[in-house]
Design a protein around this motif. Structure first.
Motif, PDB file in Angstrom:
ATOM      1  N   ALA A  97     -18.027  26.102 -14.673  1.00  0.00           N
ATOM      2  CA  ALA A  97     -18.799  25.021 -14.048  1.00  0.00           C
ATOM      3  C   ALA A  97     -18.562  24.985 -12.553  1.00  0.00           C
ATOM      4  O   ALA A  97     -19.499  24.776 -11.757  1.00  0.00           O
ATOM      5  CB  ALA A  97     -18.412  23.685 -14.686  1.00  0.00           C
ATOM      6  N   VAL A 134     -19.976  20.651 -16.624  1.00  0.00           N
ATOM      7  CA  VAL A 134     -19.364  21.358 -17.743  1.00  0.00           C
ATOM      8  C   VAL A 134     -20.275  21.341 -18.958  1.00  0.00           C
ATOM      9  O   VAL A 134     -20.404  22.328 -19.681  1.00  0.00           O
ATOM     10  CB  VAL A 134     -17.995  20.731 -18.071  1.00  0.00           C
ATOM     11  CG1 VAL A 134     -17.432  21.344 -19.348  1.00  0.00           C
ATOM     12  CG2 VAL A 134     -17.030  20.933 -16.920  1.00  0.00           C
ATOM     13  N   VAL A 179     -22.769  24.030 -18.805  1.00  0.00           N
ATOM     14  CA  VAL A 179     -22.158  25.326 -19.147  1.00  0.00           C
ATOM     15  C   VAL A 179     -22.117  25.494 -20.655  1.00  0.00           C
ATOM     16  O   VAL A 179     -22.471  26.551 -21.198  1.00  0.00           O
ATOM     17  CB  VAL A 179     -20.745  25.443 -18.547  1.00  0.00           C
ATOM     18  CG1 VAL A 179     -20.036  26.694 -19.078  1.00  0.00           C
ATOM     19  CG2 VAL A 179     -20.808  25.463 -17.041  1.00  0.00           C
TER      20      VAL A 179
END
Length: 210
Positions: free
Chosen positions: A149, A156, A159
């Motif tokens: 990330a 995140v 991701v």
């Protein structure tokens, strides 16, 4: 003949060999079950017969030359079997050697690995750029979600979702690419005048049509 053999006449002994070698050979094979061992029986039998020629009974009624030779051959075959058993027993007592990998297997594995890598790269090229990036970071470079990330400057959670989609798509695409590569390897290229993919019916020149 018996007297000449006892006296060590080489001509007589050669005649004995020429006349009885096949008999001794067949006998040796029946006792050992091996053609190579039977050949050894022949060689050793006539060597032993030459060494023991002076012990040949001059009285023909005590036994023929055939029986004399076959008696020697029987003892020779027995000794060969004993030697083979001792050899086998000695081998069994030896520590087992390390298993040496078959080079052919290693080469085949490398070919298979190369095909799989090529299929993966071909499938990777069909992914979206964002999917390729997250896959490369998290799978090949082994970054965790947070590190990926930071590298991509995305959340995140993004991701995670991109990586999940990328893995699923890559798996499907890699299988499809592998199948296509195998088909291209196994299927010869079309001949001139042949429809690609049609290996049965090809267009022939007019003069060949009947």
């Amino acid at each position: 003949m018996r007297a000449r053999i006892r006296a060590g006449d080489p001509v007589a002994f050669r005649e004995l060999f020429d006349g009885q070698a096949r008999l001794v050979y067949n006998h040796g094979y029946r006792l050992t079950g091996s053609w190579s061992a039977a050949e050894e029986v022949v060689s050793l039998t006539f060597l032993e017969a030459w060494r023991l020629r002076s012990r040949l009974d001059p009285d023909e009624e005590r036994g023929s030359l055939r029986s004399w030779l076959l008696g020697i051959a029987t003892n020779v075959a027995r000794n060969l079997r004993r030697a083979a058993r001792r050899h086998d027993q000695a081998l069994r007592r030896l520590p087992k050697p390390d298993v040496v990998p078959d080079p052919a297997t290693e080469v085949a594995d490398r070919v298979d690995d190369g095909e799989r890598v090529a299929a993966v790269f071909a499938a990777m090229a069909k992914l979206r750029r964002a999917e390729r990036e997250v896959l490369a970071l998290c799978v090949w470079s082994e970054l965790d979600y947070k590190e990926a990330a930071v590298a991509l400057d995305i959340p995140v959670g993004t991701v995670r979702s991109r990586l999940s989609r990328a893995r699923a798509k890559l798996a499907r695409l890699a299988v499809a690419e592998g199948r296509r590569a195998r088909r291209e390897t196994l299927e010869p290229p079309p001949r001139p005048g042949q429809i690609p993919g049609d290996r049965i019916c090809a267009v022939r020149p007019a003069q060949e049509i009947r």
